[in-house]
Design an enzyme around this catalytic site. Structure first.
Site, PDB file in Angstrom:
ATOM      1  N   ASP A 173       0.837  -1.210   0.000  1.00  0.00           N
ATOM      2  CA  ASP A 173       0.000   0.000   0.000  1.00  0.00           C
ATOM      3  C   ASP A 173       0.873   1.261   0.000  1.00  0.00           C
ATOM      4  O   ASP A 173       0.562   2.245  -0.671  1.00  0.00           O
ATOM      5  CB  ASP A 173      -0.936   0.011   1.214  1.00  0.00           C
ATOM      6  CG  ASP A 173      -1.904  -1.157   1.204  1.00  0.00           C
ATOM      7  OD1 ASP A 173      -2.317  -1.577   0.098  1.00  0.00           O
ATOM      8  OD2 ASP A 173      -2.240  -1.677   2.286  1.00  0.00           O
ATOM      9  N   HIS A 200      -5.607  -3.496   5.519  1.00  0.00           N
ATOM     10  CA  HIS A 200      -5.066  -3.852   4.206  1.00  0.00           C
ATOM     11  C   HIS A 200      -6.168  -4.386   3.292  1.00  0.00           C
ATOM     12  O   HIS A 200      -6.053  -5.446   2.701  1.00  0.00           O
ATOM     13  CB  HIS A 200      -3.943  -4.881   4.385  1.00  0.00           C
ATOM     14  CG  HIS A 200      -3.258  -5.262   3.103  1.00  0.00           C
ATOM     15  ND1 HIS A 200      -2.638  -4.341   2.290  1.00  0.00           N
ATOM     16  CD2 HIS A 200      -3.098  -6.464   2.490  1.00  0.00           C
ATOM     17  CE1 HIS A 200      -2.124  -4.971   1.238  1.00  0.00           C
ATOM     18  NE2 HIS A 200      -2.402  -6.251   1.335  1.00  0.00           N
TER      19      HIS A 200
END
Length: 338
Positions: A173, A200
């Site tokens: 990310d 996530h």
């Protein structure tokens, strides 16, 4: 030198592949034959930080290990296959990386992977609790928002739980946020650092653009589009691969970057910071990703959320329900195990 141009937030990967850095780390990769496992094992084999690389999977590992063992770097590579060889693979391991599990296909969310991957992660982390209880555990297998609670609960069951040593790898990310911001601003992505907090998956991925270094600003509509792209970047790859899998190469890169940061810190390097999904008291969620100062024993200090914008505050508030539900799902799964 491979990847020599990397610096700033990507410096860990550069150091991990630089010939001057050296340690004697014993690293195990569980799920080493898969789409993430193979390129991740290649990056680890290429690093002088790793002296022993143990590769485990339910198929093909002897071949992957034989192939990698011909590379002219110091890491000694050995392949292990099937559950009866798992204890030997884990023995003496200081870092265990787990990319095992099934990937997403178009139309699937990370949560759709739960039933299959929860069982896989539970079996593998139970083995870790038994055979390398003091190792640093890095979980890549999705859904990370649930697989980290599963790992933690199983380590508790075996009486070897240390929250400072269990990490959900959310690094991709951060890597994506750095890349997308750099593209929009014409910057070198290797010199951009965007902290990404929360979880996530989808809306739980919260990029803190307000904390980006160097400082960047976007009009609100562009900021929302950018945030949405970071949150759904995995789906972007799943769609582009059209049924042939999910993000594997970028995930392998991100996984290697995180492992090299862990190894750097274990070797005594100071000031190593990575975001990761861990046991946390920073919010009302029992697990939450924030920037962490890494040390010789895993987490040295949780650096917390810091100063954020009202837009980012709103995203945190909106992520809580989903995040708590995913965490509870993982905890309940362990309770239901025989």
């Amino acid at each position: 030198m491979l990847l020599a141009r990397l610096s700033g937030p990507a410096a860990a990967l550069r150091r991990g592949l630089a010939t001057s850095a050296q340690s004697n780390a014993k690293v195990a990769v569980l799920g080493a034959s898969g789409g993430i496992g193979q390129p991740l094992s290649l990056l680890l084999k290429n690093s002088p930080l790793v002296s022993r690389l143990s590769l485990y999977d339910i198929a093909h590992t002897p071949g992957v290990a034989a192939d990698l063992s011909h590379i002219e770097t110091r890491a000694n590579v050995k392949g292990f296959i099937g559950s009866e060889q798992l204890p030997e693979c884990l023995k003496g391991s200081e870092v265990v990386v787990i990319p095992a599990g099934v990937p997403r296909k178009p139309g699937m969310t990370r949560d759709d992977l739960f039933n299959t991957n929860a069982t896989i992660v539970a079996n593998l982390t139970t083995a870790c609790a038994k055979h390398c209880p003091e190792a640093v555990i890095c979980i890549i297998a999705n859904p990370v928002n649930s697989t980290i609670p599963i790992t933690s609960e199983l380590f508790k069951k075996h009486g070897v739980y240390n929250p400072n040593r269990i990490f959900g790898v959310t690094t991709l990310d951060i890597v994506r946020a750095n890349t997308f911001v750099a593209e929009l601003k014409g910057l070198d992505p290797a010199r951009v650092n965007v902290p990404v907090i929360g979880g996530h998956a989808g809306k739980t991925i919260i990029p803190l653009i307000s904390q980006c270094t160097p400082k960047v600003e976007f009009p609100q509509d562009q900021l929302e589009t950018l945030t949405g792209r970071i949150q759904e970047a995995g789906t972007e790859v799943v769609k582009a691969k059209a049924g042939a899998g999910s993000a594997t190469l970028s995930m392998a890169y991100a996984g290697a970057r995180f492992v090299f940061s862990v190894l750097d810190a274990m070797n005594g390097k100071e000031g190593v910071i990575e975001c990761s999904f861990v046991r946390s008291e920073e919010t009302e969620c029992p697990y939450f990703s924030t920037p962490l100062l890494l040390g010789k024993n895993g987490i040295e200090k949780n650096l917390g959320i810091g100063k954020i914008s009202p837009y980012e505050e709103k995203m945190i508030a909106e992520a809580m329900t989903e995040l708590k539900a995913s965490i509870k799902k993982g905890e309940e799964f362990v309770k239901s195990m025989q």
